[in-house]
Structures are given as structure tokens and as C-alpha cells.
Design an enzyme around this catalytic site. Sequence first.
Site, PDB file in Angstrom:
ATOM      1  N   LYS A  12       0.831  -1.203   0.000  1.00 25.16           N
ATOM      2  CA  LYS A  12       0.000   0.000   0.000  1.00 25.16           C
ATOM      3  C   LYS A  12       0.868   1.257   0.000  1.00 25.16           C
ATOM      4  O   LYS A  12       0.648   2.176  -0.792  1.00 25.16           O
ATOM      5  CB  LYS A  12      -0.938  -0.017   1.215  1.00 25.16           C
ATOM      6  CG  LYS A  12      -1.962   1.095   1.195  1.00 25.16           C
ATOM      7  CD  LYS A  12      -2.711   1.207   2.514  1.00 25.16           C
ATOM      8  CE  LYS A  12      -3.633   0.045   2.739  1.00 25.16           C
ATOM      9  NZ  LYS A  12      -4.969   0.255   2.148  1.00 25.16           N
ATOM     10  N   MET A  64      -5.592  -7.707   8.712  1.00 27.22           N
ATOM     11  CA  MET A  64      -5.090  -6.806   9.757  1.00 27.22           C
ATOM     12  C   MET A  64      -6.061  -5.637   9.947  1.00 27.22           C
ATOM     13  O   MET A  64      -7.091  -5.568   9.293  1.00 27.22           O
ATOM     14  CB  MET A  64      -3.695  -6.320   9.382  1.00 27.22           C
ATOM     15  CG  MET A  64      -2.667  -7.434   9.449  1.00 27.22           C
ATOM     16  SD  MET A  64      -1.015  -6.855   9.099  1.00 27.22           S
ATOM     17  CE  MET A  64      -1.088  -6.582   7.357  1.00 27.22           C
ATOM     18  N   ARG A  86      -2.903  -1.670  -6.356  1.00 29.76           N
ATOM     19  CA  ARG A  86      -1.948  -2.781  -6.240  1.00 29.76           C
ATOM     20  C   ARG A  86      -2.320  -3.812  -7.293  1.00 29.76           C
ATOM     21  O   ARG A  86      -3.432  -3.769  -7.850  1.00 29.76           O
ATOM     22  CB  ARG A  86      -2.002  -3.397  -4.851  1.00 29.76           C
ATOM     23  CG  ARG A  86      -3.351  -3.956  -4.517  1.00 29.76           C
ATOM     24  CD  ARG A  86      -3.400  -4.455  -3.086  1.00 29.76           C
ATOM     25  NE  ARG A  86      -4.748  -4.885  -2.769  1.00 29.76           N
ATOM     26  CZ  ARG A  86      -5.187  -5.095  -1.563  1.00 29.76           C
ATOM     27  NH1 ARG A  86      -4.412  -4.903  -0.521  1.00 29.76           N
ATOM     28  NH2 ARG A  86      -6.421  -5.503  -1.346  1.00 29.76           N
ATOM     29  N   HIS A 133       2.803 -43.125  -1.575  1.00 30.22           N
ATOM     30  CA  HIS A 133       2.391 -43.810  -2.804  1.00 30.22           C
ATOM     31  C   HIS A 133       1.146 -43.166  -3.404  1.00 30.22           C
ATOM     32  O   HIS A 133       1.095 -42.848  -4.593  1.00 30.22           O
ATOM     33  CB  HIS A 133       2.153 -45.287  -2.496  1.00 30.22           C
ATOM     34  CG  HIS A 133       1.734 -46.072  -3.690  1.00 30.22           C
ATOM     35  ND1 HIS A 133       0.415 -46.304  -3.985  1.00 30.22           N
ATOM     36  CD2 HIS A 133       2.458 -46.624  -4.680  1.00 30.22           C
ATOM     37  CE1 HIS A 133       0.346 -46.995  -5.110  1.00 30.22           C
ATOM     38  NE2 HIS A 133       1.572 -47.210  -5.550  1.00 30.22           N
ATOM     39  N   TYR A 147      17.593 -31.243 -17.452  1.00 33.61           N
ATOM     40  CA  TYR A 147      16.131 -31.337 -17.556  1.00 33.61           C
ATOM     41  C   TYR A 147      15.522 -31.666 -16.207  1.00 33.61           C
ATOM     42  O   TYR A 147      16.215 -32.106 -15.283  1.00 33.61           O
ATOM     43  CB  TYR A 147      15.725 -32.407 -18.592  1.00 33.61           C
ATOM     44  CG  TYR A 147      16.029 -33.825 -18.175  1.00 33.61           C
ATOM     45  CD1 TYR A 147      15.117 -34.560 -17.409  1.00 33.61           C
ATOM     46  CD2 TYR A 147      17.229 -34.436 -18.537  1.00 33.61           C
ATOM     47  CE1 TYR A 147      15.403 -35.858 -17.028  1.00 33.61           C
ATOM     48  CE2 TYR A 147      17.516 -35.731 -18.158  1.00 33.61           C
ATOM     49  CZ  TYR A 147      16.605 -36.442 -17.393  1.00 33.61           C
ATOM     50  OH  TYR A 147      16.874 -37.726 -16.998  1.00 33.61           O
TER      51      TYR A 147
END
Length: 925
Positions: free
Chosen positions: A49, A130, A363, A481, A899
Site C-alpha cells: 500500500k 489486519m 496494487r 504412494h 532437464y
Amino acid sequence: MSKKTSTKRASGKSPKSRTSNPKSLKYVYFFGNGKADGNRTMKDLLGGKGAGLAEMTNAGLPVPPGFTISTAVCNIYYKEKQKIPTAIDREIDTHLQTLEKTAGATLGSTENPLLVSVRSGAKFSMPGMMDTILNLGLNDDAVEGLKRRTQNGRFAFDSYRRFIQMFGNVVLEIPKDAFEHEFDSVKKAAGARLDTELDENALREVVQRYKKVVKERAKREFPQDPHVQLKMSRDAVFRSWMNARAIEYRRIYDIPDDIGTAVNVQMMVFGNTGDRSGTGVGFTRNPATGAKEFFGEFLINAQGEDVVSGVRTPQPIRELEKVMPKAYKQLREITTRLERHYKDVQDFEFTIQDERLFMLQTRSGKRTGYAAIFIATDLVAEKLLTPKEAVLLVDPESLNQLLAPGFDPDEWKKIPAATRGLPASPGAASGQVVFSADHAVEWVNQGKQVILVRRETVPDDIHGMFVSQGILTATGGMTSHAAVVGRQMGKPSIVGANALEIDESRREFRVDGKTVKEGDFISFDGLSGEVKIARVGTKPSEILQVLDGTLKPEKSNIYQRFEKLLSWADKIRRLGVYANADLPDQAALAYAFGARGIGLCRTEHMFFGEGRIPIVQRMILAESEADRRKALDELLPLQREDFYGVFKAMRGCPVTIRTIDPPLHEFLPKREDLMVDVARLEATGKKGKELDEKKRLLQRVEQLHEFNPMLGHRGVRLGITYPEITEMQTRAILEAACRLNKEGVKIAPEIMIPLVGLVKELSDQKVIVDRVAADVMKEQGIKIKYLVGTMIEIPRGCIVADQIARDAEFFSFGTNDLTQLTFGFSRDDSGKFLKIYQEKKILEKDPFASIDTEGVGDLVRTGVERGRKTRPDLKIGICGEHGGDAASVHFFHHAGLDYVSASPYRVPVARLAAAQAALSVKVGD
Ligand code: PEP
Ligand code: MG
């Protein structure tokens, strides 16, 4: 005590007594009058901000003046046991005076009072997590000043009552309903339906009652001194950094706890002065779909919190054009300019005070994976971005959302979650619960859709996993697995849902106080990990429909854009992207997803194919080499067929086939099940072949039993003790290759020996492979170019990589086993404690999901360096699950690998992440 500390600190900071004067550090940054101390690059210090406000101010946009107290102060606040050093207090005071001068108003003045907002703002946006305080600076005198100045008593007292309520709630921690209760009773007495119907006198009454609430609940008067109000509010915003919601949000989104929040103190502008005022929020494009449309909502005669709190229903932003066309036009112009300036979709906040527009925030807007692709490709078409910039704009992980089948979002939201597990493989799954792989197949054959629920899955379950809509297990971690296979199949999977109490014998599980029986419907979301007890409809993603040929590419806009973005990525990346695939159709899908090689074909998965298990079991049970060879002879044509299919699907790209890896007992029935069978047969007095066979099987299972199978007789150790298995597999590979060669199809087989830690282990196997290959080529009269290499997945292998590279023509890091063996964490059991490790911050991330760059990563670097010392052109890849994790792909790029190999569904993620890694190198240079 705290006072003493601060006096000491203050005197200690006398400029002469210190060589490095902390005052030279800047903690507060001003913005106003077209100029700001900060700019957009300073998000670390100013938060998103603060950096946005500075940038907008510098760009000459209408931004109310103010200042940002940096994130560094938040960290100091916590370090100093929730105190702000006097020097910083003074720096804030100085900036406050500048603000007063710029605004032409003074905090607490009865003539022309300055009112400010106090808002949080961290580097990463944490929407609503917040706290914020508005209208700060009002007191019993200043409110009269505001009234005189604006000639609007209603507005002045409405602002004051809002301030007391917010301050009371956020700073003094008084529950909101204590205030709401008073507000409602004044409204009732006045016979008002809406808040806006209360007049000045009624609002004066509200203010009196609110002050009483403060006194009663907080045991103190509402503070009248605006400087005290400011300090207390600033500290409350710093405290909100550590509230439970903010901590949880950071945990979910992987935001570090130690970056802190900034506090923005800004002159108030008012959206609540009457019908010519208002406030709103919006996006420059639709954040859900990416469509290029102005998107947002606003309210007339209101302050910011009214829009988000839901007390009043906001109007769509288009309506603003009708009521205030001038302000609307200016807002469109400014936000378009901001989008061009930031080269990205903006999420903005604005207020209109008496028809004058002010920008309060801008933003980059959060978006879905779907919108991200549309926006990135549109911005290139609009010439706002280059393809390189567009590639950087899309989070690779978000591509998963495009591949996963989806639920109807409204239906999904209505049902509460029964439990949560680890989100192993994304996608929406809905179906009837089954508890065994055989039942899964049976039910699916009857036309049902099932979800396989197991405590854990074993390789033997593969057929059931294959036909299920999704896989849900109570134990296991991100590379167990079920997780590995689920991802590879692209099956939605949740593992480690510990709350499930599964009773496989009764065919039911209990969770959240409910009992779910076989056949009951459940649904789960493999992206969030949520499990719900209900049936919710799903459909496959459009991209998959194109890849499997059921939808034409030109009919799917999202597919075309997905393909375009990834083709840009392919031009940028240096890393090759291969896939882990075991069967021809998986290989074909991997190729369609853009994999140009198979980095790992786990041959043992083929042993579970239809009708093969009995042959494999005969091979294991054989008492002599001759008997074993007989069984292997039966397996040979089947394996050859598999390899033929995989080679063909990959159209000449390299195919890495690994010789047998898991401990043999995995192919045999469970010891406990056999014991039950034997006991049952004995009890019924039945003698004969069946009983003898079961007993023999049980004896062999007991022989093969291991205390630590993962560290036992597996990998290269099997090939060394049963060389005939390596022989059969090599023969199958080379015969398939010869056949394709005769058909004129290009092939590039690479034979890979697993779990090598000693160079002689590899030498032993290489001799066998080369001998059999030479035999086959001679028989067929064809020469095939093939490579022999190894997996590096044992720490010792990394350390002696220089020796191993004498025999190995390529390396492939098996980071699943390498992580397991480096940490000493069992990959199948660590789910139980890793969650707690993460909660306690002992580990930031699950090392089986994202590579541990410090430890395991260092071994990888060592292996690369030592391997290439012996053989500079050594081909090196990685085929552990990390090959499909974006952060890990970055690491492998920088470690110099050739790779990465990922499960087919993660190939797009790897392609995009590899391009981003390549671009980050260039930026760094
Ligand atoms: C590994 O260990 O990283 C690997 C790819 O092999 P597997 O998962 O089959 O043990
Ligand atoms: Mg392994």
C-alpha cells in the site's frame, strides 16, 4: 520497567556518543503535493500500500497526503517488547507536522481539524487480515470544529461515532456488538430503518453512549488527545500483524512472519459527506474470468468499511457513471493509466468527496488461474507486455486450476467440510466410497463413480486407483504412494487426512461424528484438501477435453491461450521438461502436455497390469534360477509390448527406463491375509493344493519380510542378486527398440539403474546391460544408440559422483529417496510429524514437496559438480516429485541440470517455472 528502558535508550542515542547514529536510518516516508520519499520498488520497506501511494503521488494522481511508517519499525516494535523507541516517535512527529502543513489543518484543532486514517500494509497483500482505523483526530472539541468547517453536523457526529467504535474495537479490544447494541437502540428510539436516517442529535446521543461503553468495558475514558490516539492506533496495527487470522493466512500463502507490516497515516477524505460523495473498490479487469471489463462496487454517502462489511449492499461500479459522470470518467482514466503504468491488472480503492475523486490504493490484483492466462495473453495482444513479461506474470501453480475438474462453486460452498488432509493432487472428486481396489473396479464396471478411501495405498491398489474419481487416504505425506500415483494419473487426491477413522473390515469410516459406509457419497477438493460428505457434480477441464480429442482446439479459447503462453515459455527456458510415465497412454498425454522425453518409467508398475501379478509372483517364488527364468520368459513379451508403446508415444524423444526398484514383497499378498487364509483352510479341514500353495506363499513372504524395506533388498540390489531380471528387462527394451527401428520410428532408449551408492554396483549392472544389448542387436542385425546411466538418490552416490560418472552416461537425481535418506524421514510415515514441524516452524516447507535447497540441494550440487568433473558432457536430470514444483525447478535450473521430469499433469507447471527461472538469471545478471 519499560519506561526505564526507553529513558536509557534515549540517552544512549545522544548523537555525540555514537559513531553510527540510528537517526541516519530513515523509518518514516512522506507522500504529498506531487512528491513522495518512496516509490513502487520499495515494497519491502513501505509495504504494497505504501509503495503504491508513493508511486501514485509521484505520478501526479489525486492522493491525499500522508506518511508511511516502515516495516522495519514493526520488527523493532516486536524486538523491543512492543515499544517504539523515542527517536522513531520523534521522526513520526516531524512527519505529522509536515502533514499538517501540507493539509492546512491541525490534529485536534477546533478551527480546522486534521483527520487521518491509520492502515496496515505488508509487502504482500493480506486482504482483511489486519486492522484499520478511520477518522482519527476527532474528540469532543474537534468534532465541533469539523461541524463548523463543513456546515454539516450530521456528518461530523457520524464520523466521530465511527471513530470511537473502530478505536474501541481495534485498539481497546471491545467486541463490536457492544457498540452495535447501542446504535440499534438509538435507531429504534428514533424510528429509523437505515443508518443514514439518523440526524445530528441522534448521532450525538450515539457518541455519548459509545463513550460510556468504552469507559465500562475498557475501564478508561476514551482518549481525547489525538497524539495519544495516534500512538495507540499505530501500535494496534502492529499488533494485528500477529493476530491468529494473519498468522494463518501467512502460513497458507507461504508468507514469512518476519517481514512485518508498514503503517500508513493518511489525511482522511470523506465519502460520507452526503449524496455527492461515495466510496468504492474495483479491478481494472475481471479477476475471476480475466475479461477486459471495469469491475467493482461502490456506495454513495459511505465510508470504506461499509463497502466491505456488508451492512449495506453496494452498487455495481457502472452505476457510478449515471450518478457522478465526471468522477466516473476520471476514475476510468486514472485506473487505465495505472494499469498501463504497472503493466498489470490493478485492484484499487477510491473515495469521492463532494464530487472530487481521491485514489486511496492501487496494487496488482489477485486473480484465478483462469483469469491469469487471459490477462497475460491479452496484455501482450494490447502491446502492453512483451511475451517475456507475460510469462513472468502467471504463477505456475495456478495452471493446475485449469487442468482440474471443477465443482459447481455455489453448491460446494453450501456444504460444511467434514475434515481436511494434505492436498496431494488438485481437482474436484465426487463419488461413492469404496474401501478396496477390487471393489472400485467392480463398482465402476457397474457404471458407478467411486472414491477409493484407504488408510494408505500400496502398489497393488493401482487398478482401483486408476478407475476411481479420487483417492483419499488417512495416512501418508506428499510423496507417499497415493500422492505420487494420484498426481501422475492426474487424479484428485488427498492424503494424510488423519481424522478419518477407517474400519476396512466393517467397510466404514467415522469422521466429524458421522459414520460413512461403503456406497455413501463423498466429495473432496484436491486443491484445498477439504472433504465433504455429500454428492457434488463435476466436469473435466476444457484443456483436457482438447488434449484427449473430445473438443476441437479452435472451440476452446482457454486452451489456445494456455498453449500460447506455454509456447512463449518454451522459447525462453533452458531446462528440458520430461515426464514420469509408465504406460503408453500416460506417455501420450505427457507428450500432449509438452513433455519431450520420459525421465522415469517405473517398470514395476507394469507388473501390476492385467494378468501379470501371478507371473511376477511365480518369478519371486521360484526356487531355482531355471524356474525364475521360466517366469521371466513369460514376462518378456509383455514388457516388450509396454516399452514399444511408450517409445512410440514419445516420437523419438529420449525415454529413460528404470530397472526394477521396489522390494519384492510388495508384489506378494500381505502376510496377515495369508495367515488368515491358512488358518481358515486348516479349520475347515481342507487339505490339498490350495492349502499347500498358501503355506508356501506364506513361507516365502516370511522369508522376504524386512524390518526396513525402504532400506532393504530393493533397487540395484535386486539386479545384483537376480541378474536375470536385469537381463530380461534389457532384452525387452532393446527388442522393442529394434522393432521400432525396423518400422522407421526414431528411438532413444536410456537404461537407468536405481539406488546406486557404489560405483561397482553400477559396473556390475552395466556389464549385463551391454552384454544383452549386444546380443539383441546381433540377433536383429540392427545397431541402436542407447545410454546406460543411474539414479542418484543415495547421499553416498552424490559424494562419490566422480567415480560413478566413470560408468554412468547420465545421472537422474531421485530426490524422493534422496530427501528420505538425507533427512532420515520415511517418505511414507513423515506425514504424521511434518505437519507439526511446519506448525512449530522447525521446517518452513514439506521437503518432499519442495526441495530443501540447503541440505538435499547441496548434495545435488555436489553430485553435479563431481559428476561433470569426470565426464564434462554428463547428461543430468531429476525425476523425483520435485520436478513438478516451481520453486524446486528454479533451484535445478541454477544447479545446472539439463532437464526436470515431472508427472504428466505437472508438465505445464514445469515448463512455465523453467522459463521464469531462465528469466531470473538474466535479471540477476
Ligand atoms: C525418487 O526416489 O526420487 C524416485 C523418483 O524414485 P521412486 O519415487 O520410485 O523411489
Ligand atoms: Mg527412488
